[in-house]
Design a protein around this motif. Sequence first.
Motif, PDB file in Angstrom:
ATOM      1  N   ILE A 239       0.852  -1.196   0.000  1.00 54.34           N
ATOM      2  CA  ILE A 239       0.000   0.000   0.000  1.00 54.34           C
ATOM      3  C   ILE A 239       0.888   1.247   0.000  1.00 54.34           C
ATOM      4  O   ILE A 239       0.653   2.214  -0.735  1.00 54.34           O
ATOM      5  N   SER A 240       1.933   1.215   0.815  1.00 58.60           N
ATOM      6  CA  SER A 240       2.894   2.325   0.844  1.00 58.60           C
ATOM      7  C   SER A 240       3.595   2.472  -0.507  1.00 58.60           C
ATOM      8  O   SER A 240       3.789   3.587  -1.005  1.00 58.60           O
ATOM      9  N   ALA A 241       3.976   1.335  -1.101  1.00 60.67           N
ATOM     10  CA  ALA A 241       4.665   1.368  -2.394  1.00 60.67           C
ATOM     11  C   ALA A 241       3.790   2.013  -3.463  1.00 60.67           C
ATOM     12  O   ALA A 241       4.262   2.853  -4.250  1.00 60.67           O
ATOM     13  N   THR A 242       2.529   1.635  -3.491  1.00 67.07           N
ATOM     14  CA  THR A 242       1.614   2.204  -4.479  1.00 67.07           C
ATOM     15  C   THR A 242       1.485   3.711  -4.302  1.00 67.07           C
ATOM     16  O   THR A 242       1.510   4.464  -5.279  1.00 67.07           O
ATOM     17  N   ARG A 243       1.356   4.164  -3.049  1.00 63.32           N
ATOM     18  CA  ARG A 243       1.219   5.608  -2.792  1.00 63.32           C
ATOM     19  C   ARG A 243       2.453   6.381  -3.217  1.00 63.32           C
ATOM     20  O   ARG A 243       2.370   7.537  -3.639  1.00 63.32           O
ATOM     21  N   MET A 244       3.616   5.733  -3.151  1.00 63.10           N
ATOM     22  CA  MET A 244       4.882   6.402  -3.481  1.00 63.10           C
ATOM     23  C   MET A 244       5.350   6.114  -4.902  1.00 63.10           C
ATOM     24  O   MET A 244       6.491   6.398  -5.250  1.00 63.10           O
ATOM     25  N   GLN A 245       4.456   5.560  -5.730  1.00 63.09           N
ATOM     26  CA  GLN A 245       4.762   5.260  -7.138  1.00 63.09           C
ATOM     27  C   GLN A 245       5.986   4.362  -7.249  1.00 63.09           C
ATOM     28  O   GLN A 245       6.900   4.580  -8.055  1.00 63.09           O
TER      29      GLN A 245
END
Length: 354
Positions: free
Chosen positions: A99-105
């Motif tokens: 989820i963090s990875a997706t938010r940070m592209q």
Amino acid sequence: MIDAYSIPVTKIERSKLNDIPLENIPFGKYFTDHMLEADYENGEWKNVEIKPYQPLVLSPALASLHYGQAIFEGIKAYRNKDGEAFIFRPYDNYKRFNISATRMQMPEVPEELFIEGMRQLIAVDKNWIPAKENHSLYIRPFMFSSDEVIGVKASDSYKFMIILSPTGPYYAAPARIYVEEKYTRAAPGGVGFAKVAGNYGASMMVTAEAKSKGYDQVLWTDAAEHKYVQEIGTMNVFFILGNKAVTPDLSAGTILAGITRDSAITILREMGLTVEERPVNIEEMIEAYKAGQLQEVFGTGTAATISPIKELKYKDFVMTFNVDEWKAAPEMKRRLDDIREGKTADTHGWMFKI
């Protein structure tokens, strides 16, 4: 995609464990013999290996150093009463990491790399798990952009790593907390819900100011009115009012969805308490304190586990608590510890065997 069952391992010749006693060790100071490292290049994960813990050689133009594309997780492994090694709820951390990875592209990390890589790394270094009360092996998966270029854009390459650190209690004593009413940790639409390195970097000055006043950490409040509590620097927060537990809800996207928070909610309900996840106005808690209804305040987090709060200050009003008289938080911690240490049945499927 990788064949997680064939991760190459290069072992050290002599373990550092011979020189480090696993008793009363400070949090995050010592690291085990090995680490996991993997690279994301040309749209795929490659170069996956477990090797001796060592420094990295990095370019001064490394994108993450300039633009902050960096995320991490915190997980713990424990020994049960029979000496077997288990990881606590790693799949929940895996989901939150992505989820963090997706938010940070950033690219998502495959399950076999995150979970199976972690399992194999700990299997190599499982002798580092302290067999001592309130001790554990802290697991730090992290990822950062690794392009060697100056330019504000998402990186094309990334490095994923896992390192391990044996640790004792994060807080040695009940904490004193300062309710922040000037600075802001997160606002709706931001990255408060993600475990982003920059969230913690931005908190350093504010935490230092709180410590200069004699407090251990900051309890952040909302960006608009500075009245609704969010989370403490390293923990989610809970308030016990009679037979009710109240904790800030996650709907605004400004609070980290803590794995220990979720575990605490489950156990509190099993104890017969009503749990309310909702906006929590600090002035409401002050009124409850004045009325003798606010009995306990504590933080929950992977590093801190369950941390009692003995003092809470907002503006000029100070709330103090006699931790020795508490019932809910100590009982909840006991039940959680019993699950982690194998003293009671893991009916929730939280423990992942190494």
